[in-house]
Every structure is written in structure tokens, then in C-alpha cells.
Design a protein around this motif. Structure first.
Motif, PDB file in Angstrom:
ATOM      1  N   VAL A 497     -24.031 -17.109 -35.611  1.00 44.33           N
ATOM      2  CA  VAL A 497     -24.034 -16.564 -36.971  1.00 44.33           C
ATOM      3  C   VAL A 497     -22.700 -15.898 -37.266  1.00 44.33           C
ATOM      4  CG1 VAL A 497     -25.090 -14.872 -38.518  1.00 44.33           C
ATOM      5  CG2 VAL A 497     -26.533 -16.276 -37.033  1.00 44.33           C
ATOM      6  N   GLY A 498     -22.179 -15.133 -36.304  1.00 52.11           N
ATOM      7  CA  GLY A 498     -20.910 -14.436 -36.510  1.00 52.11           C
ATOM      8  C   GLY A 498     -19.775 -15.390 -36.802  1.00 52.11           C
ATOM      9  N   ALA A 499     -19.722 -16.495 -36.076  1.00 50.64           N
ATOM     10  CA  ALA A 499     -18.654 -17.468 -36.295  1.00 50.64           C
ATOM     11  C   ALA A 499     -18.745 -18.101 -37.681  1.00 50.64           C
ATOM     12  CB  ALA A 499     -18.705 -18.546 -35.212  1.00 50.64           C
ATOM     13  N   ARG A 500     -19.973 -18.414 -38.114  1.00 51.31           N
ATOM     14  CA  ARG A 500     -20.135 -19.042 -39.429  1.00 51.31           C
ATOM     15  C   ARG A 500     -19.820 -18.065 -40.567  1.00 51.31           C
ATOM     16  NH1 ARG A 500     -24.356 -21.352 -36.419  1.00 51.31           N
ATOM     17  NH2 ARG A 500     -25.936 -19.886 -37.190  1.00 51.31           N
ATOM     18  N   LEU A 501     -20.236 -16.817 -40.413  1.00 50.04           N
ATOM     19  CA  LEU A 501     -19.927 -15.829 -41.458  1.00 50.04           C
ATOM     20  C   LEU A 501     -18.440 -15.488 -41.475  1.00 50.04           C
ATOM     21  CD1 LEU A 501     -22.953 -13.360 -41.237  1.00 50.04           C
ATOM     22  CD2 LEU A 501     -22.619 -15.298 -42.774  1.00 50.04           C
ATOM     23  N   ASN A 502     -17.827 -15.496 -40.319  1.00 45.42           N
ATOM     24  CA  ASN A 502     -16.388 -15.219 -40.261  1.00 45.42           C
ATOM     25  C   ASN A 502     -15.599 -16.294 -40.996  1.00 45.42           C
ATOM     26  OD1 ASN A 502     -14.041 -13.695 -39.092  1.00 45.42           O
ATOM     27  ND2 ASN A 502     -13.686 -15.679 -38.112  1.00 45.42           N
ATOM     28  N   ALA A 503     -16.051 -17.537 -40.870  1.00 43.41           N
ATOM     29  CA  ALA A 503     -15.367 -18.640 -41.547  1.00 43.41           C
ATOM     30  C   ALA A 503     -15.506 -18.560 -43.064  1.00 43.41           C
ATOM     31  CB  ALA A 503     -15.921 -19.970 -41.041  1.00 43.41           C
ATOM     32  N   LYS A 506     -13.234 -15.636 -46.650  1.00 41.47           N
ATOM     33  CA  LYS A 506     -12.277 -15.793 -47.742  1.00 41.47           C
ATOM     34  C   LYS A 506     -12.842 -16.565 -48.932  1.00 41.47           C
ATOM     35  CE  LYS A 506      -8.228 -15.455 -44.743  1.00 41.47           C
ATOM     36  NZ  LYS A 506      -6.955 -16.088 -44.291  1.00 41.47           N
ATOM     37  N   LEU A 507     -14.109 -16.917 -48.876  1.00 43.02           N
ATOM     38  CA  LEU A 507     -14.735 -17.607 -49.996  1.00 43.02           C
ATOM     39  C   LEU A 507     -14.989 -16.629 -51.138  1.00 43.02           C
ATOM     40  CD1 LEU A 507     -17.418 -19.771 -48.118  1.00 43.02           C
ATOM     41  CD2 LEU A 507     -15.261 -20.565 -49.123  1.00 43.02           C
ATOM     42  N   PRO A 508     -15.134 -17.117 -52.366  1.00 47.06           N
ATOM     43  CA  PRO A 508     -15.553 -16.241 -53.467  1.00 47.06           C
ATOM     44  C   PRO A 508     -16.864 -15.554 -53.129  1.00 47.06           C
ATOM     45  CG  PRO A 508     -14.813 -18.365 -54.305  1.00 47.06           C
ATOM     46  CD  PRO A 508     -14.861 -18.502 -52.811  1.00 47.06           C
ATOM     47  N   ALA A 509     -17.106 -14.386 -53.720  1.00 48.77           N
ATOM     48  CA  ALA A 509     -18.259 -13.553 -53.357  1.00 48.77           C
ATOM     49  C   ALA A 509     -19.587 -14.303 -53.431  1.00 48.77           C
ATOM     50  CB  ALA A 509     -18.299 -12.319 -54.252  1.00 48.77           C
ATOM     51  N   ALA A 510     -19.770 -15.081 -54.504  1.00 51.13           N
ATOM     52  CA  ALA A 510     -21.044 -15.789 -54.673  1.00 51.13           C
ATOM     53  C   ALA A 510     -21.248 -16.825 -53.560  1.00 51.13           C
ATOM     54  CB  ALA A 510     -21.098 -16.460 -56.043  1.00 51.13           C
ATOM     55  N   GLN A 513     -22.010 -15.087 -50.269  1.00 49.85           N
ATOM     56  CA  GLN A 513     -23.391 -14.625 -50.232  1.00 49.85           C
ATOM     57  C   GLN A 513     -24.335 -15.774 -49.905  1.00 49.85           C
ATOM     58  OE1 GLN A 513     -24.686 -11.500 -50.459  1.00 49.85           O
ATOM     59  NE2 GLN A 513     -26.662 -12.442 -50.007  1.00 49.85           N
ATOM     60  N   GLU A 514     -24.037 -16.945 -50.422  1.00 53.72           N
ATOM     61  CA  GLU A 514     -24.875 -18.108 -50.140  1.00 53.72           C
ATOM     62  C   GLU A 514     -24.798 -18.474 -48.655  1.00 53.72           C
ATOM     63  OE1 GLU A 514     -27.684 -20.811 -50.518  1.00 53.72           O
ATOM     64  OE2 GLU A 514     -27.066 -19.404 -52.096  1.00 53.72           O
ATOM     65  N   VAL A 515     -23.600 -18.370 -48.066  1.00 58.48           N
ATOM     66  CA  VAL A 515     -23.461 -18.629 -46.630  1.00 58.48           C
ATOM     67  C   VAL A 515     -24.303 -17.632 -45.838  1.00 58.48           C
ATOM     68  CG1 VAL A 515     -21.868 -18.674 -44.673  1.00 58.48           C
ATOM     69  CG2 VAL A 515     -21.196 -19.680 -46.865  1.00 58.48           C
ATOM     70  N   PHE A 516     -24.273 -16.355 -46.270  1.00 54.95           N
ATOM     71  CA  PHE A 516     -25.093 -15.350 -45.591  1.00 54.95           C
ATOM     72  C   PHE A 516     -26.570 -15.719 -45.701  1.00 54.95           C
ATOM     73  CE2 PHE A 516     -27.780 -11.589 -45.732  1.00 54.95           C
ATOM     74  CZ  PHE A 516     -27.468 -11.001 -44.513  1.00 54.95           C
ATOM     75  N   ASN A 517     -27.008 -16.117 -46.904  1.00 54.55           N
ATOM     76  CA  ASN A 517     -28.416 -16.479 -47.093  1.00 54.55           C
ATOM     77  C   ASN A 517     -28.823 -17.641 -46.199  1.00 54.55           C
ATOM     78  OD1 ASN A 517     -28.825 -14.483 -49.014  1.00 54.55           O
ATOM     79  ND2 ASN A 517     -28.385 -15.830 -50.750  1.00 54.55           N
ATOM     80  N   GLU A 518     -27.902 -18.573 -45.999  1.00 53.70           N
ATOM     81  CA  GLU A 518     -28.191 -19.719 -45.148  1.00 53.70           C
ATOM     82  C   GLU A 518     -28.368 -19.311 -43.685  1.00 53.70           C
ATOM     83  OE1 GLU A 518     -24.927 -22.301 -45.885  1.00 53.70           O
ATOM     84  OE2 GLU A 518     -25.642 -22.957 -47.861  1.00 53.70           O
ATOM     85  N   ASN A 519     -27.778 -18.175 -43.309  1.00 52.18           N
ATOM     86  CA  ASN A 519     -27.824 -17.721 -41.918  1.00 52.18           C
ATOM     87  C   ASN A 519     -28.748 -16.517 -41.717  1.00 52.18           C
ATOM     88  OD1 ASN A 519     -25.583 -19.193 -40.168  1.00 52.18           O
ATOM     89  ND2 ASN A 519     -24.782 -18.954 -42.241  1.00 52.18           N
ATOM     90  N   GLN A 520     -29.372 -16.050 -42.790  1.00 52.12           N
ATOM     91  CA  GLN A 520     -30.154 -14.818 -42.704  1.00 52.12           C
ATOM     92  C   GLN A 520     -31.326 -14.943 -41.740  1.00 52.12           C
ATOM     93  OE1 GLN A 520     -32.286 -13.611 -46.258  1.00 52.12           O
ATOM     94  NE2 GLN A 520     -32.013 -11.447 -45.781  1.00 52.12           N
TER      95      GLN A 520
END
Length: 656
Positions: A497-503, A506-510, A513-520
């Protein structure tokens, strides 16, 4: 060992609640139940049970861990009493003590401790449950009158689910956005009178009754709203933030975010106490179900005698592993309680220790409260129709404990807090390293070696570094193998999860947030796995303190059963990720069955060791009555056979 450091306080509380004046009466209407619990709370106050945490000058005993230890035991009398006293002393009075200063203590603390001043803890809003930072109630400072004006701006901002709000409360500790000089300084706590001595609402106060609930109906939960209610400037509980007469704001904590979490962290004892209370409630249900299962007989075993329920393989499988979980939770709770005492007594009160305490409580409270519901339900089913009778307490316990999973922090929200802390520890390992170094590290190590997180895994003890997790786990299922499997799962999930969120940083906030939701979901799974690891480690540490060889042997089997059922619950993960071969995975289940059989003769001893007296159990099916019924039935048929008057069965056994 199970009663822990504050054994004397626990036994004192258990002795007190042997008095039937403290017992729940099944079937009472909620109005009657509320008044009974309020009078029970008065009895607690008279016996000094509500003021243990406070300084002696305010009628207390100045013991933090002992206070919670005694408080948790009240669940055996009536969960409504436990939570009612928790509202009064663990929330309302504690807010005055933890968030206020000596002037507030001198003014209100003694009356709150004695129940002369019943109070509500007004934090939660209809529209913002776990998201306290976004509550909408405002407290705007008026420098001309040196008063705060408290306003509920819309329906969704009503304070709701508040114990003592519907009937009994005379004041409330109200959390609101502090606004002065046109600047919002975030959530602060205010002491607000809500009713006069006759129980009538004060001007500007609206109160509503939540009415009957799914459980805990001995508590008068209700709603509060404020229509430009004015309180003096001195009613701001100002330990972490103050407003001068001219409206100037000041705080010893400059960071708004850190200030907010420090204030909420001062009230972490609610989560700590729920972890303990839920554990004892689960233990009580197991005491009832195992005792009944050791006496109730069903189906002829081929010898003319019926079989005791606990001798059936399924019955062993449904109850004995849950005994193991109750033991693990008892030991991990004791470690958590000791850490709480170290911080709140001032012995080891540092920012780091407070953060660790908050994270540990957030990791353990979800597991124990969910497990209580699972265990009580399984115990109910294991007792058949008898378990469904109110007199045997299991249905009532389930109803009362249901809300433990969502109050003092929704369990999934708490696990998300844990997950974010785990990610923070994961990221800290790479601070200051350039991209080339990170890439090289990742290529060489792989996700499973990245995370260690010793800071969160020491429940008052030192955790030895496991080193490489690359060695084979197929060597066995011994202690070190269990530890490695449980640790490796946490490491792997957090790293992934850490590696995916780290990548996605630099994405736009929205999009981020979607990446976080995918990994929640995976992050919450990692947090839960981390809490389970804490429990396993606490159990293992407890084994090292047991000198009696026989006890240590049996409890090692119990610990192994706990560890292996955690692994069995996630066998698919271990197989998919190459941690276990299919052959080794199959042996996990076989070994659990063997352990259940091995522990069968000890099942009654294990639940008796919780130390519950008949006055605490109060379930007829666990009183020996079932044993008397079974003995009467067996004696009847034995006498009938001996008399020669027994009827001949239609279907006779075949002759050889």
C-alpha cells in the motif's frame, strides 16, 4: 495472571457487584431501566468507585490504570451501568479534568465525582460522527461581555447519542469550533449548564430523547442543541487553548492539527476501557456456553448414554478457539492498560508515548469489540434455545455490546488511523534517501522486508528484530514460525500500500484520493493484522512470566491455537503470496483440530480461571441446574432398566 497488575481493584469491584442492587433486570421498560441505572450509579459514587482517577483532594485515589480496571468489571453487572458510569466519570468528568485547569477542578470536579453534578459529553453530532474535526457547532467569543456564544447552526449539528442528555444531565462538556476575532481556532471544549435543579431546560437549550435503542436501554441517550447560549469566558476548558479578555487566542501547542489530536488523545481512556470491557463480556459468554456444553447431553453415543455437547468435534471447534482469543485479548489489554497508566500518571508522559498509546488503543479496541459480538453470538447458538432465553443473558449481552463496535470511534475509522500510522513508520525508513537508493533497495529487498514498525509493536516490552523474513516458513508451525507468518503479512501489505500511495503523491488531489480509496480495504486489513500481531505477542510475553510448568504447557497450547487460527483465517493470502505450500496450509487446519482435542479436558478450567462468581454469571444454564437435570434423567432410565419394566424398542439392535 488474567487479573493483572490491578488485581486488587478488580476483585474489589467484583465483590461490590455481587450485590443484586447492581444487577440488570431483563425485560424492564427503558424508563424504569434508566432510573434503576441512575440509582446504581449513585451507589457507585457513594462507594468511591467513580473517582479513582482523580486527585485525593477531589475525593479520588489518583490511580489511572486501577480506575479503568475497576470500571471494566461493571460489564458483569449491567453493561448499561458500565457505560452510564463511563459517561459520567470517563467522559464528562474526565473532560473537566484532562482538558481543564485547577480553577475548573476546584469548581466542578468534586461535584461531578460525587454525582451531585450529572453531566453529558457533547461531542458527536448527527452529521459528523467520527469526523470530530468537522463538527459544525460554534462557540464565538464576544469581547464586550467576555462570553462565548454557542450556536447549533442546523439540524445536522445537533449533538446526538449523548448519555445523560435526555433526562439526568445538569451540564455538558460541549465541543465546538472556537471563533474569536473572526478566526476559527478549531475544536475546543466548553462547560455548559443545560438544566436547572428541577430538571428543566435552561434558556436556549433544546433536548430530545433518543428513545429505546437496540441495547443499553439503561442509559438516557439524547440530543442537545444550542440557540445562542452564552457561557462565561472561564467556562472554556483551557489546558490546550485559551482566550484572553480582549479575544486574543493563545495555546502551548502552535500546530492546529497537533493541538486537536492532543485534546482528543487526552480522552483515549474510553477506547482503552472498551477493549477491556468487551474482553470480559466475551469471557462471560464463554463461561456460560462451556459450562453448559460440559453438562448438556444430546444423542445416544451407542452405549445407552447420551454424549456431552463439548465432546462433539464441532462444539470443540466453535468454542475452544474463542477461549484462546479471549486469553490473547486479556493479556494484550493488560499491556495496553499499563501503557495507559504510564502516560496518564505522568510516569512516562511523552508525545511519542501518547501517540503510541492512541495507536495501540485504536488497534485493539476494534478487535475486542468485534470479537465480543462474534463470541457471544456463537455462545448463544452453542446453547440452542436455552441461549435464547433472556434469563441466560447471552441475547442481552449481544444487544448491549452491539454499539461498542461503533462508539468511542467507529472500528473501521480507528483501523484507518492505525493504518496511516503504519504508513508513516514505513515512509520514515526512506527519509533522506534519493530515488536511486530507493529503487535499489526495492529491487534487492522486495516488499516483505521493508516494514518493521517496532515502535508500535512494543506493548511495554522490547520486540526482538526478526531479521530476514526470506527463510522458509515450511519448517514447522512453532512459535517462531507463527511469529514470522503473522509479521510478514503485516510487512507485505503495508509495504505494498505504501509503495502505491507514494507513487500517487504528485497526482491531483482528486486522483490521489481515488488511489487511496482503491487501497483503503487493504490498508484496513493490514491494520487489523497488526492488531492481531500485538495480541499474539502479548500472549507470548505472558507465557514467559508463568512459572508453573503445567499452566505454562497448557497456555502454550492455547497461544498456539490463537496464532494458528489467525493464520488459518488468511490461508488464501499465505498461499497466494508464497508463504505456505498447500501441504503446509492443510496442516494448519489439522493441527488446530488436534489442539482443540488436546485442550478439551482443560476447557472448563480455562473458563473458570476468568474468576467469575455465580453472582457475576447469573445464567441458570451455567449454575449446575443442567447437570442436575441430566443426572435425574440418567438415573430415571437406569432405574427403569434395573426394574425390568423398560419397554422394548421397536428397532432392536442386530445380533452378531
Amino acid at each position: 495472571h488474567l487479573l493483572g497488575k490491578w488485581r486488587d481493584v478488580r476483585l474489589e469491584a467484583r465483590e461490590m457487584i455481587k450485590d443484586e442492587a447492581f444487577w440488570q433486570i431483563p425485560g424492564q421498560d427503558y424508563h424504569t431501566h434508566r432510573e434503576r441505572v441512575f440509582e446504581q450509579t449513585r451507589l457507585l459514587a457513594e462507594r468511591g468507585a467513580g473517582s479513582r482517577a482523580f486527585p485525593t483532594e477531589y475525593g479520588g485515589q489518583n490511580t489511572q490504570g486501577g480506575n479503568l480496571a475497576g470500571f471494566e468489571e461493571l460489564v458483569l453487572a449491567d453493561p448499561s451501568l458500565q457505560i452510564k458510569s463511563g459517561v459520567q466519570w470517563g467522559l464528562f468528568s474526565s473532560a473537566i479534568y484532562q482538558l481543564g485547569t485547577k480553577k475548573h477542578w476546584d469548581k466542578w470536579l468534586a461535584d461531578a465525582a460525587s454525582l451531585k453534578l450529572p453531566g453529558a459529553f457533547a461531542m458527536t453530532e448527527i452529521g459528523h460522527g467520527s469526523d470530530v474535526q468537522s463538527i459544525a457547532t460554534t462557540a464565538t467569543y464576544d469581547p464586550e461581555t467576555e462570553q462565548f456564544v454557542i450556536v447549533t447552526p442546523f439540524r445536522g449539528a445537533y449533538k446526538d447519542y449523548l448519555g445523560n442528555a435526555a433526562v439526568h444531565g445538569r451540564a455538558a462538556t460541549v465541543f465546538a469550533q472556537l471563533i474569536t476575532g473572526g478566526v476559527n481556532y478549531g475544536v475546543h471544549c466548553f462547560f455548559v449548564p443545560i438544566r436547572d435543579d428541577n430538571g428543566e431546560n435552561l434558556p436556549g437549550i433544546t433536548s430530545e430523547d433518543d428513545g429505546p435503542k437496540g441495547g443499553l436501554n439503561g442509559i438516557d441517550n439524547g440530543r442537545l442543541a444550542f440557540d445562542h447560549v452564552r457561557v462565561p469566558r472561564e467556562n472554556l476548558l483551557n489546558r490546550y487553548g485559551d482566550v484572553a479578555g480582549d479575544g486574543t487566542y493563545s495555546s502551548p501547542i502552535a500546530s492546529p492539527g497537533r493541538r486537536f489530536f492532543t485534546m482528543l488523545g487526552a480522552l483515549v481512556q474510553g477506547r482503552v476501557s472498551l477493549d477491556g470491557a468487551a474482553t470480559w463480556a466475551a469471557a462471560l459468554s464463554l463461561k456460560i456456553a462451556v459450562t453448559y456444553g460440559n453438562q448438556r447431553r444430546q444423542f445416544d453415543d451407542g452405549t445407552g448414554s447420551e454424549t456431552v455437547l463439548l465432546d462433539y468435534g464441532k462444539h470443540r471447534r466453535r468454542l475452544i478457539p474463542r477461549i484462546a482469543t479471549a486469553y490473547a485479548q486479556t493479556f494484550s489489554h493488560e499491556e495496553l492498560l499499563e501503557k495507559f497508566d504510564e502516560v496518564f500518571s505522568g510516569e512516562k508522559d511523552t508525545d511519542e508515548n501518547r501517540q503510541d498509546l492512541e495507536t495501540l488503543a485504536a488497534a485493539l479496541k476494534p478487535l475486542s469489540t468485534w470479537n465480543a459480538l462474534d463470541t457471544i453470538q456463537e455462545a448463544r447458538e452453542a446453547c440452542g434455545g436455552q441461549g435464547y432465553l433472556a434469563e441466560n443473558r447471552l441475547v442481552g449481552l449481544h444487544q448491549d455490546l452491539d454499539v461498542y463496535a461503533t462508539f468511542e470511534g467507529d472500528n473501521n475509522v480507528l483501523l484507518q488511523l492505525v493504518g496511516k500510522r503504519l504508513l508513516g513508520d514505513f515512509a520514515a525508513q526512506f527519509k533522506g534517501k534519493d530515488k536511486r537508493a530507493l529503487a535499489a533497495y526495492g529491487a534487492k529487498q522486495g516488499a516483505s522486508k521493508v516494514f518493521h514498525g517496532a515502535g508500535l509493536r512494543r506493548l511495554g516490552q522490547t520486540v526482538v528484530d526478526l531479521g530476514s523474513t526470506a527463510r522458509s516458513v515450511e519448517l514447522g508451525l512453532r512459535e517462531e514460525d507463527q511469529h514470522e507468518l503473522l509479521t510478514d503479512r503485516v510487512q507485505h501489505m503495508v509495504a505494498g500500500v505504501g509503495a502505491r500511495l507514494n507513487a500517487a503523491r504528485k497526482l491531483p488531489a482528486a486522483e490521489a484520493q481515488e488511489v487511496f480509496n482503491e487501497n483503503q480495504v487493504e490498508l484496513l486489513d493490514a491494520a487489523r493484522a497488526h492488531g492481531e500481531l500485538l495480541q499474539w505477542e502479548a500472549f507470548t510475553d505472558a507465557l514467559s512470566r508463568i512459572e508453573h510448568e503445567g499452566n505454562r504447557t497448557v497456555l502454550t497450547w492455547v497461544r498456539d491455537l490463537f496464532g494458528l487460527q489467525l493464520i488459518e483465517n488468511h490461508l488464501a493470502w499465505h498461499i497466494i503470496n508464497g508463504r505456505l505450500s498447500t501441504q503446509r496450509a492443510a496442516s494448519v487446519t489439522r493441527y488446530i483440530d488436534r489442539l482443540c482435542t488436546r485442550l478439551r479436558p482443560h476447557a472448563q478450567d480455562l473458563v473458570d480461571a476468568f474468576g467469575f462468581a455465580p453472582e457475576h454469571v447469573r445464567a441458570p444454564i451455567a449454575s449446575g441446574a443442567e447437570d442436575e437435570r441430566q443426572n435425574e434423567a440418567r438415573a430415571h432410565y437406569a432405574d427403569l432398566r434395573a426394574s425390568g419394566k423398560a419397554p422394548t424398542p421397536e428397532k432392536r439392535p442386530k445380533r452378531k
